[in-house]
Design an enzyme around this catalytic site. Structure first.
Site, short mmCIF file in Angstrom:
data_model
loop_
_atom_site.label_atom_id
_atom_site.label_comp_id
_atom_site.label_asym_id
_atom_site.label_seq_id
_atom_site.Cartn_x
_atom_site.Cartn_y
_atom_site.Cartn_z
N LYS A 97 0.83 -1.22 0.00
CA LYS A 97 0.00 0.00 0.00
C LYS A 97 0.86 1.26 0.00
O LYS A 97 0.48 2.28 -0.56
CB LYS A 97 -0.97 -0.01 1.18
CG LYS A 97 -2.10 -1.02 0.98
CD LYS A 97 -3.26 -0.78 1.91
CE LYS A 97 -4.41 -1.70 1.54
NZ LYS A 97 -5.53 -1.61 2.45
N LYS B 280 -4.01 -9.96 -6.02
CA LYS B 280 -5.25 -10.20 -5.28
C LYS B 280 -6.36 -9.24 -5.75
O LYS B 280 -6.08 -8.08 -6.04
CB LYS B 280 -4.94 -9.95 -3.80
CG LYS B 280 -6.08 -10.13 -2.85
CD LYS B 280 -5.61 -9.81 -1.44
CE LYS B 280 -5.80 -8.35 -1.08
NZ LYS B 280 -6.90 -8.05 -0.18
N LYS C 210 -10.83 -4.21 -3.20
CA LYS C 210 -11.87 -3.20 -3.39
C LYS C 210 -11.27 -1.82 -3.68
O LYS C 210 -11.93 -0.97 -4.23
CB LYS C 210 -12.84 -3.17 -2.21
CG LYS C 210 -12.23 -2.83 -0.87
CD LYS C 210 -13.31 -2.76 0.19
CE LYS C 210 -13.12 -3.78 1.29
NZ LYS C 210 -11.89 -3.68 2.07
N1 AQP Z 1 -9.10 -11.24 -2.99
C1 AQP Z 1 -9.52 -11.76 -1.85
N2 AQP Z 1 -9.79 -13.09 -1.79
C2 AQP Z 1 -10.20 -13.64 -0.62
N3 AQP Z 1 -10.37 -12.93 0.53
C3 AQP Z 1 -10.12 -11.62 0.49
N4 AQP Z 1 -10.18 -10.66 1.42
C4 AQP Z 1 -9.82 -9.47 0.87
N5 AQP Z 1 -9.50 -9.65 -0.42
C5 AQP Z 1 -9.68 -10.97 -0.69
C6 AQP Z 1 -10.63 -10.86 2.78
O1 AQP Z 1 -11.71 -9.98 3.00
C7 AQP Z 1 -11.63 -9.46 4.33
C8 AQP Z 1 -11.64 -7.97 4.22
O2 AQP Z 1 -10.46 -7.40 4.48
P1 AQP Z 1 -10.24 -5.84 4.66
O3 AQP Z 1 -11.32 -5.05 4.07
O4 AQP Z 1 -9.99 -5.58 6.09
O5 AQP Z 1 -8.90 -5.57 3.91
P2 AQP Z 1 -8.17 -6.27 2.76
O6 AQP Z 1 -7.81 -7.66 3.11
O7 AQP Z 1 -7.04 -5.35 2.43
O8 AQP Z 1 -9.27 -6.28 1.60
P3 AQP Z 1 -9.25 -5.49 0.25
O9 AQP Z 1 -10.51 -5.80 -0.48
O10 AQP Z 1 -7.96 -5.74 -0.47
O11 AQP Z 1 -9.34 -4.00 0.76
P4 AQP Z 1 -8.41 -2.76 0.44
O12 AQP Z 1 -8.39 -2.67 -1.07
O13 AQP Z 1 -9.06 -1.59 1.09
O14 AQP Z 1 -7.07 -3.07 1.02
C9 AQP Z 1 -10.38 -10.09 4.98
O15 AQP Z 1 -10.77 -11.24 5.70
C10 AQP Z 1 -9.55 -10.46 3.79
O16 AQP Z 1 -8.67 -11.53 4.05
#
Ligand code: AQP
Length: 332
Positions: free
Chosen positions: A113, A195, A198
């Site tokens: 990030k 990955k 969002k």
């Molecule tokens: N691509 C993915 N496949 C499976 N699980 C996923 N998770 C996130 N992306 C995937 C799981 O969703 C939960 C949400 O996590 P978060 O919102 O706290 O942060 P993150 O893991 O960083 O998710 P994002 O979507 O990638 O958000 P941003 O873009 O804001 O950083 C967790 O249980 C994660 O493992």
């Protein structure tokens, strides 16, 4: 067994968040071994990167409605907003003071990030895992259902809990990660070695649960595959096809090997059409429920109850921690 997990309202909830986390929460709420289950909206985590105020507010409410629309039942799971429970940042600070900069700098998510920040890297982005540790340790959670990408943060949570327990005496339960067997890492449709996220600036990379049905179909049709033309599960050499097989398996309930057998003589266009139909069949009912809930008072009632429950238990824990550390005046 006590469980806790959260998701950041940092954008539109994706199919990755759903298959890697929410779908698993919904299954776990009916597990007879689960005695307590807390799910929260991690809004304090979301501001570790810049957020637009109006969009953040909207995303917080939208995430709660998504939890409910996906099938989380407030009679089995307490749902709350992290920033409404002051003990989270309070314990986060104590844990920051017991963590080391070096161990935070090693976190993959921080490194990834950090590279994407154009307006400076916030201190919060670095210390995010100590707040995440606080989210979990406040409630004596035994396990944390998360996708694969959160495993490293969970390991740091365990380290911080053990360090605190050794220094101040037994205070925290040391939690285990609980990672689903399938769907733990859904990849980007545009760059299948990355990955699905969002906050991806390229919307073609992710499917949002609230995307229009035709947009979902289009995104799957244009998902990056390869020129080999064969449907086989090979995440290293054919990451795009492997990702679509995983998505279809999670949505349809068929095993990957059954799908490979079924589509072995199929072309990519027909396969993608079936993947799109399986995803739409999973998402359409969620969208319908979401639209019923998003503006209802019911949503606020759920959040009020969740907040009161979380405040009650987390306040008891933070008082205990303050006493152990020697802060303020001794309380009973
Ligand atoms: N691509 C993915 N496949 C499976 N699980 C996923 N998770 C996130 N992306 C995937 C799981 O969703 C939960 C949400 O996590 P978060 O919102 O706290 O942060 P993150 O893991 O960083 O998710 P994002 O979507 O990638 O958000 P941003 O873009 O804001 O950083 C967790 O249980 C994660 O493992």
């Amino acid at each position: 067994m006590k469980l806790i997990s959260g998701i950041q309202p940092s954008g539109n909830i994706t199919l990755g968040n759903y298959l890697g986390a929410i779908k698993n929460f919904v299954k776990l709420q009916d597990n007879p071994d689960v005695t307590d289950f807390l799910i929260f909206v991690a809004d304090l985590h979301a501001i570790t990167v810049p957020q637009d105020k109006q969009a953040l507010r909207k995303n917080i409410r939208s995430l709660v409605a998504t939890y409910l629309a996906c099938g989380l039942n407030p009679e089995k799971v307490k749902i709350f907003i992290q920033s409404e429970v002051p003990a989270h940042p309070q314990l986060g600070w104590i844990l920051q003071c017991n963590g080391y900069i070096g161990e935070l700098e090693r976190m993959t998510q921080y490194k990834d990030k950090k590279e994407r920040q154009t307006q400076g890297v916030s201190v919060g982005l670095l210390t995010y895992p100590s707040l995440m540790a606080a989210d979990i340790l406040l409630y004596d959670a035994d396990a944390v259902p998360v996708g694969q990408d959160q495993k490293q943060h969970l390991e740091l949570t365990r380290t911080l809990a053990e360090r605190f327990n050794n220094k101040y005496g037994d205070t925290f339960v040391v939690p285990e990660p609980f990672i689903p067997e399938a769907g733990a890492k859904i990849m980007s449709l545009a760059e299948p070695t990355k990955k699905m996220s969002k906050s991806d600036p390229n919307p073609k990379g992710y499917i949002a649960l609230l995307d229009d049905i035709n947009v979902i179909k289009k995104k799957i049709k244009s998902a990056i595959t390869d020129s080999d033309g064969k449907i086989a599960y090979d995440p290293v050499n054919k990451p795009g096809v492997a990702n679509l097989l995983t998505i279809m398996s999670c949505c349809s309930g068929s095993s990957i090997s059954d799908l490979v057998e079924k589509y072995k003589d199929s072309n990519y266009a027909n396969f993608k059409e079936d993947v799109a139909n399986a995803v739409v069949a999973e998402i359409e009912p969620i969208q319908a429920k979401y639209n019923e809930i998003i503006n209802s008072d019911y949503l606020d009632k759920v959040l009020d109850e969740g907040r009161d429950y979380a405040i009650y238990f987390s306040n008891r824990k933070i008082q205990k921690v303050y006493n152990k550390v020697g802060l303020g005046r001794k309380t009973k």
